[in-house]
Write a protein that holds these residues in place. Structure first.
Motif, short mmCIF file in Angstrom:
data_model
loop_
_atom_site.label_atom_id
_atom_site.label_comp_id
_atom_site.label_asym_id
_atom_site.label_seq_id
_atom_site.Cartn_x
_atom_site.Cartn_y
_atom_site.Cartn_z
N MET A 1 -14.16 -56.60 41.68
CA MET A 1 -13.83 -57.96 42.12
C MET A 1 -13.89 -58.91 40.94
O MET A 1 -14.67 -58.68 40.01
CB MET A 1 -14.83 -58.44 43.19
CG MET A 1 -14.89 -57.60 44.44
SD MET A 1 -16.16 -58.20 45.61
CE MET A 1 -17.68 -57.73 44.76
N PRO A 2 -13.08 -59.98 40.94
CA PRO A 2 -13.17 -60.97 39.86
C PRO A 2 -14.45 -61.82 39.99
O PRO A 2 -15.16 -61.69 40.98
CB PRO A 2 -11.93 -61.84 40.09
CG PRO A 2 -11.65 -61.72 41.55
CD PRO A 2 -12.08 -60.34 41.94
N ALA A 28 -24.08 -67.32 47.04
CA ALA A 28 -24.23 -68.67 47.60
C ALA A 28 -24.50 -68.59 49.10
O ALA A 28 -25.32 -69.34 49.63
CB ALA A 28 -22.97 -69.49 47.31
N LEU A 29 -23.82 -67.65 49.79
CA LEU A 29 -24.04 -67.46 51.24
C LEU A 29 -25.45 -66.95 51.51
O LEU A 29 -26.10 -67.36 52.45
CB LEU A 29 -23.02 -66.46 51.81
CG LEU A 29 -21.60 -66.95 52.09
CD1 LEU A 29 -20.72 -65.78 52.51
CD2 LEU A 29 -21.58 -68.01 53.18
N LEU A 30 -25.92 -66.04 50.63
CA LEU A 30 -27.26 -65.45 50.79
C LEU A 30 -28.36 -66.50 50.69
O LEU A 30 -29.42 -66.36 51.30
CB LEU A 30 -27.51 -64.37 49.74
CG LEU A 30 -26.91 -62.99 49.98
CD1 LEU A 30 -27.17 -62.08 48.80
CD2 LEU A 30 -27.48 -62.35 51.24
N ALA A 68 -17.11 -63.05 52.11
CA ALA A 68 -17.00 -63.69 50.79
C ALA A 68 -16.00 -62.90 49.95
O ALA A 68 -15.86 -61.69 50.11
CB ALA A 68 -18.36 -63.71 50.12
N GLU A 69 -15.31 -63.61 49.02
CA GLU A 69 -14.28 -62.94 48.21
C GLU A 69 -14.80 -62.34 46.91
O GLU A 69 -14.09 -61.60 46.24
CB GLU A 69 -13.10 -63.88 47.92
CG GLU A 69 -13.44 -65.13 47.15
CD GLU A 69 -13.73 -66.32 48.04
OE1 GLU A 69 -13.44 -67.45 47.61
OE2 GLU A 69 -14.24 -66.13 49.17
N ASP A 99 -15.30 -58.73 49.63
CA ASP A 99 -14.11 -58.04 49.12
C ASP A 99 -13.10 -59.09 48.66
O ASP A 99 -12.89 -60.07 49.37
CB ASP A 99 -13.50 -57.14 50.20
CG ASP A 99 -12.59 -56.06 49.62
OD1 ASP A 99 -11.64 -56.43 48.88
OD2 ASP A 99 -12.81 -54.88 49.90
N ASP A 100 -12.50 -58.86 47.50
CA ASP A 100 -11.54 -59.86 46.99
C ASP A 100 -10.19 -59.79 47.69
O ASP A 100 -9.37 -60.69 47.54
CB ASP A 100 -11.37 -59.74 45.47
CG ASP A 100 -10.82 -58.37 45.07
OD1 ASP A 100 -11.34 -57.36 45.58
OD2 ASP A 100 -9.91 -58.30 44.23
#
Length: 203
Positions: free
Chosen positions: A59-60, A43-45, A35-36, A12-13
């Motif tokens: 989200m942007p 990248a986390l995945l 993550a934002e 969520d942003d």
């Protein structure tokens, strides 16, 4: 607790929303990654595989649609339950993202306790489906092996010189595979191939 090994990726942003959800889920015993946007989440995945993804839509950088599409284009992540959350005005968007592979959606604003209960039920149901799927695959596999064993028996019955030959070759081959450091799946595949090595003689 039952959740102690479960990891949820929250995307969520809005930092305040991320913090509130993260705190609520951690208090319920879940491990949480945050993550934002979709880009950061991907990248986390690549480093860790969560049990569930909970994401915003708008989200942007990379929105929920692009993120959902990216997750479902990778077979390694496609089976992770993907839950989206957005405001009541975005119901059409939420219905649309289901077509992209999302499995469920939640309407903001929601109570964190309600969120925890919803995710606990959702994960329990998902686990039941996975277990049923595994049972079905195991049954199909056993039936396949039974058919193969029957073919081998027919072959050996037609040629007394081949009695127990396939089984002997399979045992020797499996032993050799184990010595090479092969894993269980590889040993099974090699064993199956060895049992079938004379299958052409059926013709």
């Amino acid at each position: 607790s039952a959740q102690s090994e479960r990891t949820i990726l929250v995307v969520d942003d809005s930092r305040p929303i991320r913090v509130v959800i993260q705190k609520g889920l951690m208090e319920a015993g879940f491990r949480v990654l945050a993550a934002e946007n979709g880009k950061v989440a991907l990248a986390l995945l690549s480093k860790e595989r969560p049990d569930l993804i909970l994401t915003d839509i708008n989200m942007p950088e990379m929105d929920g649609f692009q993120f959902c599409e990216a997750v479902h284009s990778d077979p390694a992540f496609a089976t992770i339950p993907f839950v989206v959350m957005s405001t009541v005005n975005d119901r059409a968007q939420m219905r649309e993202i289901i077509k992209y592979g999302a499995t469920d959606y939640l309407v903001k604003p929601f109570n964190v306790d309600e969120l925890v209960i919803h995710l606990e039920h959702f994960l329990a149901d998902h686990l039941q489906l996975l277990l049923k799927d595994k049972e079905r695959l195991d049954t199909e596999r056993e039936m396949l092996f039974g058919s193969i064993a029957s073919l081998v028996a027919v072959l050996e019955a037609r040629n007394p010189y081949l009695k127990n030959h396939a089984e002997t070759v399979a045992e020797i081959t499996a032993g050799m595979a184990v010595l090479t450091g092969a894993n269980k799946k590889e040993v099974e595949a090699v064993t199956l191939g060895a049992k079938l090595h004379d299958i052409g003689k059926l013709g």
